[in-house]
Scaffold this motif. Structure first.
Motif, PDB file in Angstrom:
ATOM      1  N   SER A  50     -37.179  19.254 -54.607  1.00 24.74           N
ATOM      2  CA  SER A  50     -37.460  17.763 -54.474  1.00 24.74           C
ATOM      3  C   SER A  50     -38.190  17.883 -56.049  1.00 24.74           C
ATOM      4  O   SER A  50     -38.170  17.446 -56.838  1.00 24.74           O
ATOM      5  N   THR A  51     -39.749  18.449 -55.356  1.00 25.82           N
ATOM      6  CA  THR A  51     -40.668  17.674 -56.676  1.00 25.82           C
ATOM      7  C   THR A  51     -41.381  19.673 -57.479  1.00 25.82           C
ATOM      8  O   THR A  51     -42.261  19.183 -57.772  1.00 25.82           O
ATOM      9  N   ALA A  52     -40.392  20.237 -56.754  1.00 29.88           N
ATOM     10  CA  ALA A  52     -41.293  21.394 -57.294  1.00 29.88           C
ATOM     11  C   ALA A  52     -39.784  22.137 -58.821  1.00 29.88           C
ATOM     12  O   ALA A  52     -39.763  21.816 -58.304  1.00 29.88           O
ATOM     13  N   CYS A  53     -40.986  22.358 -59.584  1.00 27.71           N
ATOM     14  CA  CYS A  53     -39.962  23.157 -60.735  1.00 27.71           C
ATOM     15  C   CYS A  53     -39.592  24.594 -60.445  1.00 27.71           C
ATOM     16  O   CYS A  53     -41.148  25.221 -60.297  1.00 27.71           O
ATOM     17  N   VAL A  54     -38.596  25.145 -59.973  1.00 24.25           N
ATOM     18  CA  VAL A  54     -38.123  26.046 -59.484  1.00 24.25           C
ATOM     19  C   VAL A  54     -37.724  26.989 -60.963  1.00 24.25           C
ATOM     20  O   VAL A  54     -37.975  28.579 -60.778  1.00 24.25           O
TER      21      VAL A  54
END
Length: 89
Positions: free
Chosen positions: A78-82
């Protein structure tokens, strides 16, 4: 030192970051679950890295200047860098 500083008729780093994040999020919306390769210049990439890894800042940018082309693999959910990995060329 000042992420909001801009020369007359120029962009601040925060504006560059915001513009590039909006573009990245649009690409991710159009290509969900796909692998996407994006090429850009060091300043734009550095602002994205700084967004996902606060504190990257000037010291991080200064470190990578001699590594250009600098390649970073990001896994974005989504909009989070994992996950973020530098690829040594």
């Amino acid at each position: 030192a000042d992420f909001d500083f801009a020369l007359e008729h120029g962009e601040s780093l925060r504006q560059v970051q915001r513009r590039n994040l909006m573009a990245l999020h649009r690409v991710l919306e159009v290509h969900p679950g796909e692998t996407v390769v994006i090429g850009t210049h060091g300043t734009a990439l550095s602002t994205l890295v700084d967004y996902y890894r606060p504190g990257f800042g000037y010291q991080g940018f200064d470190r990578i200047r001699g590594l250009m082309p600098w390649v970073v693999r990001m896994t974005v959910d989504s909009t989070a860098c994992v996950e973020m990995t530098e690829i040594d060329l």
